[in-house]
Design a protein around this motif. Structure first.
Motif, short mmCIF file in Angstrom:
data_model
loop_
_atom_site.label_atom_id
_atom_site.label_comp_id
_atom_site.label_asym_id
_atom_site.label_seq_id
_atom_site.Cartn_x
_atom_site.Cartn_y
_atom_site.Cartn_z
N ILE A 398 58.28 43.03 47.31
CA ILE A 398 59.27 44.05 45.76
C ILE A 398 58.60 43.27 44.87
N LEU A 399 58.29 41.98 44.26
CA LEU A 399 57.82 41.39 43.25
C LEU A 399 56.74 42.05 42.78
N THR A 400 55.65 41.87 43.66
CA THR A 400 54.40 42.69 43.57
C THR A 400 54.41 44.70 43.58
N LEU A 401 55.20 45.66 43.84
CA LEU A 401 55.42 46.07 43.35
C LEU A 401 55.43 46.90 42.35
N ILE A 402 57.50 45.61 41.81
CA ILE A 402 57.17 45.90 40.35
C ILE A 402 56.31 45.01 38.98
N ALA A 403 55.77 44.35 39.96
CA ALA A 403 53.87 44.24 38.66
C ALA A 403 53.13 45.10 38.42
N ILE A 404 52.72 45.47 39.18
CA ILE A 404 52.02 47.21 38.77
C ILE A 404 52.51 48.10 38.42
N ILE A 436 46.43 43.83 23.47
CA ILE A 436 46.47 44.22 24.18
C ILE A 436 46.90 43.41 25.43
N TRP A 437 48.09 43.18 25.70
CA TRP A 437 48.26 42.27 26.38
C TRP A 437 48.21 43.07 28.20
N SER A 438 47.99 42.14 28.99
CA SER A 438 47.54 42.30 30.61
C SER A 438 48.55 41.29 30.77
N ILE A 439 49.35 42.10 32.20
CA ILE A 439 49.92 40.83 33.50
C ILE A 439 49.50 41.01 33.89
N PHE A 440 49.55 40.03 34.96
CA PHE A 440 48.41 39.23 36.06
C PHE A 440 49.74 38.42 36.65
N TYR A 441 50.61 39.15 37.63
CA TYR A 441 52.01 38.39 39.01
C TYR A 441 50.30 38.03 39.64
N LYS A 442 51.24 36.19 39.40
CA LYS A 442 50.06 35.57 40.84
C LYS A 442 51.73 34.74 41.43
N PRO A 443 52.18 35.79 42.71
CA PRO A 443 53.00 35.18 43.32
C PRO A 443 53.23 33.96 43.78
N SER A 444 53.78 33.03 43.56
CA SER A 444 54.09 32.08 44.34
C SER A 444 54.98 31.53 46.07
#
Length: 467
Positions: A398-404, A436-444
């Protein structure tokens, strides 16, 4: 009696079990053959007198008219029986001129285990050369008890009153005689045979002991003081432990307990829990099986009301199992992994194998999960419940989908800001360019990745199981 516990412990005999002995097929066990139910119908096996049918002997005291319910084993047959508690089974025969109308039956198998037989005594020396004692109250058990206390292996009786003790292994040297030659009654109990004139009946001195340890695959255990009546205030234990046995069958071939206070119990040898209990009001009706290799037999008698006791035959059984290769410290995971390894051996380069197993030695709620990846690494989620693992993976997805989704929205927003406008041009001249801001989600996660150690030629570990 705890029926649930009994049903768990007492099982039907499986067809894969191996018979260990022929004790169950012997024809009688009590010293005088009162429980004999064999089919011999003549006074001896070799040209004996034929027996009369019990339902045709109305001119004699014992017949089916007087005992219509099968008492003493009587019925519509002419088999040898002992309905009156005589020294051995007998039957009526056709009357002769000398007035003889009954005779003892010479039944070689009608002999309690521990009764070694009837032997000649020439007196120089006798079959047993230990101590000797005479008594006008002699019984089988008084003689056996005396010899057992003096640590002799054998006890012999002769002429109804003489008792001999000894350890002579050659007691047969003078020759064995038919059992009917030793039917002189004991002076202390006229229902017991105590040898004859120049004939000695021999017994194992362990008969009638109060307790003992048994490890043989099959044996007979007698109540204390058997064949005499058991004494008062008895509390006896016998251990029956047969290594490798998967089931033990028990059969009371003789059972005479006076009242409900005197009892016989069989206990689980490991937990000491009572499996079955019998007493004067609850007699064993048939043989039964206990799926253990260690059982304790317990007997208790109160201060009153004696009886003859019991004779218990037990027989251990072992399963027929095929020999399996010895496996040293291999878990269920390793066995499954090895099997899977054989099927993917030809495609090692790119395949990933997932093997999820549970440990049989732990509860379902706290089983360790082992996920094996081949050939790169092995991931271990140790001591983590399966349910929480599923929840964690779901949350991660779910967190990955939100980040995308957030990243996509930001990308559209930035793209719209690049369109020419007065406001944007003025702002360019007034200050720095828009960032320009880019959010890269790296799950822990709690998953730890460990490098795979390559199996050496001399390593006996499975190549699919990591360190």
């Amino acid at each position: 009696m705890d029926l649930l516990r009994l049903s768990l412990r007492i099982l039907l005999l499986p067809s894969v079990l191996v018979l260990c002995s022929d004790l169950f097929h012997s024809e009688c066990y009590t010293v005088n053959g009162a429980d004999y139910r064999g089919s011999q119908n003549q006074t001896s096996l070799d040209c004996g007198k034929p027996c009369l049918f019990w339902n045709e002997t109305f001119q004699h005291p014992y017949n089916t008219l007087k005992y219509p319910n099968g008492e003493g084993g009587l019925g519509d047959h002419n088999y040898c029986r002992n309905p009156d508690g005589d020294v051995s089974p007998w039957c009526y025969i056709a009357e002769h001129e000398d007035g003889v109308y009954w005779k003892y039956c010479d039944i070689p198998t009608c002999r309690m285990p521990g009764n070694l037989g009837c032997f000649k005594d020439h007196g120089n020396p006798p079959p047993l050369t230990g101590i000797t004692e005479t008594s006008n109250k002699q019984t089988i058990q008084t003689c056996i008890t005396m010899c057992r206390r003096q640590r002799y292996k054998y006890a012999g009786l002769e002429s109804g009153f003489a008792c001999f003790c000894g350890n002579n292994a050659d007691y047969r040297k003078h020759g064995e005689m038919p059992s009917t030659d030793c039917n002189s009654v004991c002076f202390g109990d006229h229902t017991q045979p105590c040898g004859g004139d120049g004939r000695m009946i021999l017994f194992d001195s362990l008969i009638g002991a109060c307790g003992g340890n048994y490890t043989k695959a099959a044996a007979v255990i007698y109540s204390p003081d058997f064949p005499d009546s058991y004494g008062s205030g008895k509390a006896c234990y016998w251990t029956i432990q047969v290594p490798g046995a998967t089931l033990i069958r028990f059969n009371f071939t003789f059972f005479d307990i006076k009242d409900s206070q005197d009892m016989v119990e069989l206990l689980d040898g490991y937990t000491k829990q009572v499996l079955v209990r019998f007493d004067g009001r609850n007699n064993p009706s048939q043989s039964f099986n206990i799926s253990l290799d260690f059982v304790i037999l317990y007997f208790f008698s109160d201060r009153i009301n004696h009886a003859q006791g019991f004779a218990l035959v037990y027989q251990a059984f072992k399963e027929r199992t095929m020999e399996k290769p010895q496996l040293s410290n291999q878990t269920q995971t390793e066995l499954i992994t090895q099997t899977a390894n054989l099927s993917i051996n030809a495609a090692r380069s790119s395949k990933i194998l997932y093997v999820i197993t549970t440990s049989p030695s732990r509860p379902t709620g706290q089983v360790p999960v082992s996920i094996s990846f081949w050939p790169i690494c092995t991931l271990h989620i140790l001591s983590f419940p399966i349910g929480w693992t599923i929840y964690a993976l779901t949350a991660l997805l779910i967190l990955t989908l939100i980040a995308i989704l957030v990243k996509a929205l930001l990308h559209l927003n930035i793209k719209s800001q690049r369109l020419p406008s007065v406001t944007s041009i003025d702002s360019c001249h007034r200050g720095s360019a828009g960032e320009i801001w880019s959010i890269f989600y790296k799950p822990s996660t709690s998953i730890s990745i460990f490098p795979k150690k390559i199996k050496s030629p001399h390593d006996d570990r499975n190549p699919l199981v990591g360190e």
